[in-house]
Design a protein around this motif. Structure first.
Motif, PDB file in Angstrom:
ATOM      1  N   CYS A   1      -3.109  60.440  -3.889  1.00  0.00           N
ATOM      2  CA  CYS A   1      -2.019  59.154  -2.733  1.00  0.00           C
ATOM      3  C   CYS A   1      -2.417  59.596  -1.143  1.00  0.00           C
ATOM      4  CB  CYS A   1      -0.396  58.729  -3.419  1.00  0.00           C
ATOM      5  SG  CYS A   1       0.513  59.897  -2.271  1.00  0.00           S
TER       6      CYS A   1
ATOM      7  N   THR B   1       5.107  63.858   5.268  1.00  0.00           N
ATOM      8  CA  THR B   1       4.694  62.691   5.881  1.00  0.00           C
ATOM      9  C   THR B   1       5.106  62.563   7.135  1.00  0.00           C
ATOM     10  OG1 THR B   1       6.357  61.103   5.017  1.00  0.00           O
ATOM     11  CG2 THR B   1       4.935  61.594   3.029  1.00  0.00           C
TER      12      THR B   1
ATOM     13  N   THR C   1      -0.636  53.542  -1.894  1.00  0.00           N
ATOM     14  CA  THR C   1      -0.097  53.465  -0.477  1.00  0.00           C
ATOM     15  C   THR C   1       1.053  53.144  -0.836  1.00  0.00           C
ATOM     16  OG1 THR C   1      -1.912  52.933   0.511  1.00  0.00           O
ATOM     17  CG2 THR C   1      -2.244  54.571   0.122  1.00  0.00           C
TER      18      THR C   1
ATOM     19  N   VAL D   1      -0.053  55.009   7.080  1.00  0.00           N
ATOM     20  CA  VAL D   1      -1.225  55.437   6.528  1.00  0.00           C
ATOM     21  C   VAL D   1      -2.743  55.323   6.754  1.00  0.00           C
ATOM     22  CG1 VAL D   1      -2.493  54.026   4.539  1.00  0.00           C
ATOM     23  CG2 VAL D   1      -0.378  54.552   3.967  1.00  0.00           C
TER      24      VAL D   1
ATOM     25  N   VAL E   1      -2.051  58.475   2.423  1.00  0.00           N
ATOM     26  CA  VAL E   1      -1.048  58.362   3.345  1.00  0.00           C
ATOM     27  C   VAL E   1      -0.969  59.819   3.732  1.00  0.00           C
ATOM     28  CG1 VAL E   1       1.258  58.873   2.365  1.00  0.00           C
ATOM     29  CG2 VAL E   1       0.303  57.845   0.789  1.00  0.00           C
TER      30      VAL E   1
END
Length: 417
Positions: free
Chosen positions: A287, A276, A253, A263, A268
């Motif tokens: 991830c 995101t 991350t 996060v 993530v």
């Protein structure tokens, strides 16, 4: 869809390759950035000549030579110049790369937990030994012990066997009762995964599989000579040249955090379309949470389409749902438990870069205080190894990230403004 849309992707593992192919098929241009010389990431390591997964071959067949595809290989992302400009180190120089849409497929790394002797030459991670063998390291006739927890142990052991190594034992921390329950759930809910596991065991016929066990210590002088394992109140010492010790995976991350993406729970954070907390960045694969190839491929496809303003393909939704259910089952079955903390003794080195023992860390309240007092996490790996270990041992979450996120030359760093 217009061809002037350019999608940048970091990482060429299963998620990155799936995202790249999907974006090209949708009419976009793709710039795939990867720190390895050959595509494939850790799972499909070795490049197209060594791939056995038909999906990998199909992805590369679309990508290789495509006029809309740019492959920046041997290019390490070491940070960002600003919110929409990555800083790469390639061929010994810094290269800024701006992006409008970015998909992070940065994968994962191994969770290494400290025990006496784990810094001896010959001790590696489970995935680390597998990568070394796939990279050409000769192990024929060498004695290997694979220990820790999780399915990666079996895959590593089989890789070693096929390369001619003598695998003395596979040592699994979880008890047989839990492993049996895991197998029953695989058979009833994830039959394909059950068959894969059965194939691994078949390839390891004759190799002792020790359950409910953990490492006591690795022993040696200038290099590894043996490992002591405890199971059922009894200690056994195995002579070995290599000890592959793995306790699961940790999502990478660092780049996401450098780009100010949220996060949580060590991964993530993304929404249903893999976006995101930033409107111009998506993430896919390990991830976003450990889950294996099927999850990575489905997420890569969905993320690429979402980044281009398109709806996900109908086929990927049920695949992703099943893959995430399998990931949750893995997490419940193989999560490191409190007993593994007992491996780390007061004089055991926790931070290999700065030679910081556990006894020096115990008086401190959190990661930041310990860093200031002991330099833990301040060596070349910048806490990538000892940080997750300290979170497990002491409950210290990591919140900070420093640029460069990977070691870089002074010449490259001089280009950061």
């Amino acid at each position: 869809m217009t061809t002037d849309k350019l999608l940048h992707i970091v990482g060429s593992g299963p998620a990155g390759l799936a995202a790249a192919q999907t974006a090209l098929d949708a009419g976009a241009r793709v710039c795939l950035i990867d720190d390895n010389h050959a595509p494939g990431g850790q799972i499909w390591r070795g490049g197209p000549a060594q791939w056995t997964d038909a999906r990998a071959q199909a992805f590369w067949k679309t990508l290789h030579g495509h006029p809309g595809f740019t492959h920046m290989q041997d290019a390490q992302v070491i940070g960002c110049v600003d919110a929409n400009t990555l800083l790469l180190e390639t061929e010994g120089r810094g290269v800024p790369v701006g992006f409008a849409r970015l998909v992070l497929c940065t994968g994962a790394r191994e969770l290494s937990l400290p025990f006496p002797g784990w810094t001896l030459p010959g001790v590696t991670g489970a995935g680390g030994l597998q990568a070394l063998i796939k990279g050409g390291m000769p192990v024929a006739g060498r004695r290997v012990v694979v220990a820790g927890s999780g399915p990666l142990l079996l895959a590593t052991a089989l890789t070693a066997v096929r390369a001619g190594a003598q695998v003395a034992a596979v040592v699994e921390h979880q008890p047989l009762s839990r492993l049996s329950a895991f197998g029953v759930k695989l058979l009833s809910r994830h039959r394909k995964k059950f068959l894969q596991a059965a194939s691994l065991f078949a390839g390891l016929r004759g190799v002792p599989y020790v359950t409910g066990a953990q490492i006591v210590a690795a022993r040696g002088d200038d290099m590894l000579r043996s490992v002591v394992v405890q199971a059922g109140g009894r200690q056994t010492e195995y002579a070995c040249d290599f000890l592959a010790a793995g306790f699961g995976l940790v999502p990478n991350t660092d780049l996401a955090r450098a780009l100010r993406c949220d996060v949580g729970d060590g991964a993530v954070r993304v929404d249903g379309l893999l976006k995101t907390s930033r409107a111009d960045i998506w993430a896919a694969g390990e991830c976003t949470g450990i889950g294996g190839v099927d999850k990575a491929v489905a997420e890569g496809r969905i993320a690429a389409l979402a980044a281009l303003g398109l709806r996900p393909a109908a086929r990927d939704i049920p695949v992703l749902r099943t893959a995430r259910a399998f990931a949750a089952l893995l997490a419940r079955t193989f999560a490191p438990d409190d007993a593994l903390r007992a491996m780390c003794q007061p004089d055991t080195i926790v931070c290999r870069c700065e030679d910081v023992p556990a006894a020096s860390l115990l008086p401190h309240r959190d990661w930041r205080e310990a860093k200031l007092a002991t330099r833990v996490g301040m060596g070349p790996c910048q806490g990538k190894t000892c940080g997750p270990a300290c979170e497990f041992l002491y409950g210290w979450p990591q919140h900070d990230v420093r640029i460069p996120i990977m070691p870089a030359s002074a010449r490259t760093l001089s280009q950061i403004e």
